[in-house]
Design a protein around this motif. Structure first.
Motif, PDB file in Angstrom:
ATOM      1  N   CYS A 169      34.016  49.159  35.523  1.00  0.00           N
ATOM      2  CA  CYS A 169      34.654  48.040  36.227  1.00  0.00           C
ATOM      3  C   CYS A 169      36.170  48.197  36.223  1.00  0.00           C
ATOM      4  O   CYS A 169      36.841  47.846  37.196  1.00  0.00           O
ATOM      5  N   SER A 170      36.682  48.703  35.122  1.00  0.00           N
ATOM      6  CA  SER A 170      38.118  48.904  35.005  1.00  0.00           C
ATOM      7  C   SER A 170      38.614  49.891  36.061  1.00  0.00           C
ATOM      8  O   SER A 170      39.649  49.677  36.702  1.00  0.00           O
ATOM      9  N   LEU A 198      37.089  50.599  38.909  1.00  0.00           N
ATOM     10  CA  LEU A 198      36.899  49.993  40.236  1.00  0.00           C
ATOM     11  C   LEU A 198      38.013  48.991  40.533  1.00  0.00           C
ATOM     12  O   LEU A 198      38.505  48.911  41.666  1.00  0.00           O
ATOM     13  N   ARG A 199      38.417  48.219  39.519  1.00  0.00           N
ATOM     14  CA  ARG A 199      39.533  47.288  39.711  1.00  0.00           C
ATOM     15  C   ARG A 199      40.780  48.060  40.117  1.00  0.00           C
ATOM     16  O   ARG A 199      41.463  47.715  41.073  1.00  0.00           O
ATOM     17  N   LYS A 200      41.038  49.114  39.371  1.00  0.00           N
ATOM     18  CA  LYS A 200      42.228  49.913  39.621  1.00  0.00           C
ATOM     19  C   LYS A 200      42.208  50.493  41.040  1.00  0.00           C
ATOM     20  O   LYS A 200      43.234  50.534  41.711  1.00  0.00           O
ATOM     21  N   GLN A 216      40.575  49.268  43.481  1.00  0.00           N
ATOM     22  CA  GLN A 216      40.314  48.188  44.433  1.00  0.00           C
ATOM     23  C   GLN A 216      39.027  48.396  45.218  1.00  0.00           C
ATOM     24  O   GLN A 216      38.961  48.168  46.433  1.00  0.00           O
ATOM     25  N   PRO A 273      35.218  47.048  45.389  1.00  0.00           N
ATOM     26  CA  PRO A 273      34.379  45.961  44.871  1.00  0.00           C
ATOM     27  C   PRO A 273      33.172  46.505  44.105  1.00  0.00           C
ATOM     28  O   PRO A 273      32.764  47.648  44.324  1.00  0.00           O
ATOM     29  N   MET A 274      32.632  45.675  43.221  1.00  0.00           N
ATOM     30  CA  MET A 274      31.455  46.099  42.443  1.00  0.00           C
ATOM     31  C   MET A 274      30.301  46.457  43.370  1.00  0.00           C
ATOM     32  O   MET A 274      29.535  47.378  43.080  1.00  0.00           O
ATOM     33  N   GLU A 303      32.750  42.616  32.498  1.00  0.00           N
ATOM     34  CA  GLU A 303      33.555  43.482  33.364  1.00  0.00           C
ATOM     35  C   GLU A 303      34.774  44.003  32.613  1.00  0.00           C
ATOM     36  O   GLU A 303      35.476  44.888  33.085  1.00  0.00           O
ATOM     37  N   LYS A 304      34.991  43.392  31.468  1.00  0.00           N
ATOM     38  CA  LYS A 304      36.168  43.745  30.680  1.00  0.00           C
ATOM     39  C   LYS A 304      35.805  43.524  29.224  1.00  0.00           C
ATOM     40  O   LYS A 304      35.205  42.516  28.893  1.00  0.00           O
TER      41      LYS A 304
END
Length: 599
Positions: free
Chosen positions: A485-486, A488-490, A492, A494-495, A597-598
């Motif tokens: 998730c980290s 994917l966040r970076k 950008q 989406p899950m 997610e974190k």
RNA sequence: GGUCCGGUAGCUCAGUUGGAUAGAGCAUCAGCCUUCUAAGCUGAGGGUCAUUGGUUCGAAUCCAAUCCGGAUCACCA
């Protein structure tokens, strides 16, 4: 169809066309995943055919390998190592698979099959709080229900509460004698614990009274029957059965306390039910079944008017179904309840999640239903699980040697808090988020610990050793998920990325070993899920998720995703981790375990 | 005694219809954080798969016997 099944099919076809005169049975074809020390993805074992085909293994392997690589479109190459045909699947297959499935949110789930199944689990007594052993039952039942649902069944989760009988009368009489009007409200004690305390109190007093009687010269067996508090409890039970208003009122009140406590615990455990059954409603059922059985001549009466079934021709004993005075026994009501469930829902299958100490009882129950010609008989399935024991032996609530469920939950949450703080991983969270995280990690660890072992094996839990948060644990899988998730966040992403996200992806580069290992395991998820369902075994999902997380961690260490060698690799790897996280969430959700997610 | 379940590394456990040199985790030891989260990764040591016999190209897996552990065989639930 799974890749392994496809390979089996293709191999059968190849054998038939290469050796039309030979008689090849599909059951002879074994396809395994290739061992890591050899090159290849899947392996066909050649030995079963050498005799029938009069071929040397290596010759046969060459013919088969050539045929499979040239005629089919699945394999790029093959290799023969002493009787094993190692087949390498085309990269194209893997990239097509990934592009097709990477954002498939219900990957592995099967379409509705029109069958209805009930999973009865938990089924507590109302005289004491839940302990560690009950946790295994609750997690198992909940997980199996979810797994069956994912396999296309309509599932009804049921709870048959044992709310009447001598055990609750014991708590009642102790409360009447020593309670001084104690309630959960005026003591601040959780209702199920309060009632449990009086159950323990009953046994303490009972022991004292028995000791006093034997000290006066009475033999022990008589003393156990004559102890005043036991006689009072039995008297209470008789009054209850006669419908005595006062007794019923107290019974209702104390059960009410317990239910409130259970509700709270169930809520924390994250389990729930679609249908509640209460033994106070069902305990008189089954008598008509017995009457029918007598008429059919399946059952017989003894001189004292008691009704029995003879199971000696099945290698079992005679079993009592109705006492001489016409009252029912446990088996009688279970027969009735089985029929009730079936009539309520027209079940194709009725699963009982019950400890293995009742194996014999359940075997007999099913047998009797069958002999009575009840339509529900065939669907009855006992999901038998081994008891959780302490190093000192069985847990006994009478003696207070139990690991309490509520305490255990608290301890696990505290442990996850402690370890998160020690690791210095609390930054960037609000207090609420941290509380949620500790809950997710603590309960995840607890559930995984109890679900990761084959249900039928008994397990020993040492309260002195805390449940680990490293290695083969939910935490390990949660951590892998959080890492994904980290990234994917970076990036950008989406899950669950919309279809167009990677629409310009084209595959030109070879799939690297670490990438392929992940694809191999991801492709196997549907087969694992199906197996977990047909075997009623959540531990298969635990093992699978752990292997997947393990593979991801190695991959993560070996290859960068954000800084991949080029855009194509970056896209492929992003799809890969999106799918990995999705499969992890799906599988763990079936087990009732959340993934942060974190963390 | 009858029936059922189990016995795999020091500990906890995988091992899917019989397939390659029996695998993980914990614990022990040795490495790896200016690079996407080190709750991680890489490697080492550690095994008479309870014992014996059988079936076969091949057995931890199937069969038989034996040993050990557990459950059960209530007019209890």
């Amino acid at each position: 169809m799974t890749l392994a099944a496809q390979i089996k099919q293709v191999a059968e076809q190849a054998l038939k066309s290469l050796f039309p005169e030979a008689d090849i049975q599909p059951s002879q074809i074994t396809v395994n995943q290739t061992k890591p020390e050899f090159t290849g993805d899947y392996t066909l074992v050649l030995f079963p055919f050498v005799k029938a085909l009069r071929q040397k293994p290596d010759e046969l392997g060459r013919k088969l390998g050539d045929y499979l690589v040239q005629q089919g479109d699945l394999f790029v190459s093959y290799d023969i190592v002493s009787g094993f045909l190692n087949l390498t699947v085309k990269d194209e297959y893997w990239t097509n698979f990934l592009v097709k499935e990477y954002n498939h949110t219900s990957f592995g789930a099967r379409p509705v099959n029109g069958k209805r199944v009930m999973v009865e689990y938990s089924s507590p007594n109302t005289n004491k709080p839940l302990h560690f052993g009950h946790l295994r039952n609750n997690f198992l039942g909940y997980a199996v229900a979810n797994i069956l649902q994912a396999n296309g069944y309509e599932v009804i989760k049921a709870n048959l509460v044992n709310d009447r009988g001598i055990h609750i009368c014991k708590s009642m009489i102790a409360w009447m004698r020593y309670g001084n009007g104690a309630t959960p409200e005026n003591t601040g004690i959780k209702g199920d614990h309060l009632v449990g305390d009086y159950y323990v109190k009953f046994n303490d007093i009972y022991k004292e009274e028995v000791a006093a009687l034997t000290a006066n010269g009475m033999d022990e067996a008589t003393a156990e029957k004559e102890a005043p508090i036991m006689k009072e409890a039995q008297d209470l039970l008789r009054k209850w059965e006669a419908g005595d208003a006062e007794v019923r009122e107290l019974w209702k009140q104390m059960n009410g306390w317990v239910y409130k406590g259970f509700e709270e615990t169930y809520g924390r455990l994250g389990v729930n039910f679609d249908q509640m059954y209460y033994e106070s409603d069902t305990y008189l059922l089954g008598k008509s079944l017995v009457e029918d059985g007598l008429k059919k001549g399946v059952l017989f009466k003894k001189e004292d008017n008691s009704v029995w079934i003879d199971l000696t021709d099945e290698g079992l004993d005679q079993k009592l179904l109705l006492r001489g005075d016409g009252t029912s026994v446990y088996m009688t009501q279970d027969l009735g309840t089985a029929q009730l469930k079936y009539n309520d829902y027209k079940l194709d299958q009725s699963i009982y999640v019950i400890a293995d100490e009742q194996n014999y009882h359940m075997q007999v129950l099913k047998l009797i239903l069958k002999k009575l010609g009840e339509p529900c008989a065939d669907g009855v399935y006992h999901l038998s699980y081994g008891m959780v024991e302490l190093p000192s032996g069985k847990m006994k609530s009478r003696e207070g040697t139990v690991v309490d469920a509520d305490d255990m939950i608290d301890e696990m949450i505290a442990l996850s808090q402690q370890q998160t703080e020690e690791a210095g991983k609390t930054e960037g969270f609000t207090q609420d988020e941290l509380a949620t995280l500790y809950n997710t990690i603590g309960l995840g660890a607890l559930k995984f610990y109890l679900l990761r072992v084959d249900p039928k094996k008994r397990m020993i839990f040492d309260p002195k050793e805390s449940i680990d948060l490293h290695g083969f644990t939910a935490t390990f899988i949660q951590y892998a998920h959080a890492r994904i998730c980290s990234i994917l966040r970076k990036e950008q992403v989406p899950m669950v990325p919309p279809a167009e996200t990677f629409s310009n992806f084209t595959s030109t580069l070879p799939v690297l070993p670490a990438e392929k290992k992940m694809l191999l395991i991801l492709e196997q998820y549907p087969a694992i899920l199906e197996n977990a369902g047909s075997e009623y075994n959540p531990s298969l999902l635990c093992n699978y998720c752990f292997a997947l997380a393990q593979q991801f961690n190695s991959f993560y260490d070996e290859h960068s995703i954000s800084k991949a060698e080029n855009e194509e690799k970056k896209q492929l790897r992003l799809m890969l981790i999106v799918m990995t996280a999705q499969v992890m969430r799906n599988a763990m959700q079936l087990l009732g375990i959340r993934l942060p997610e974190k963390m």
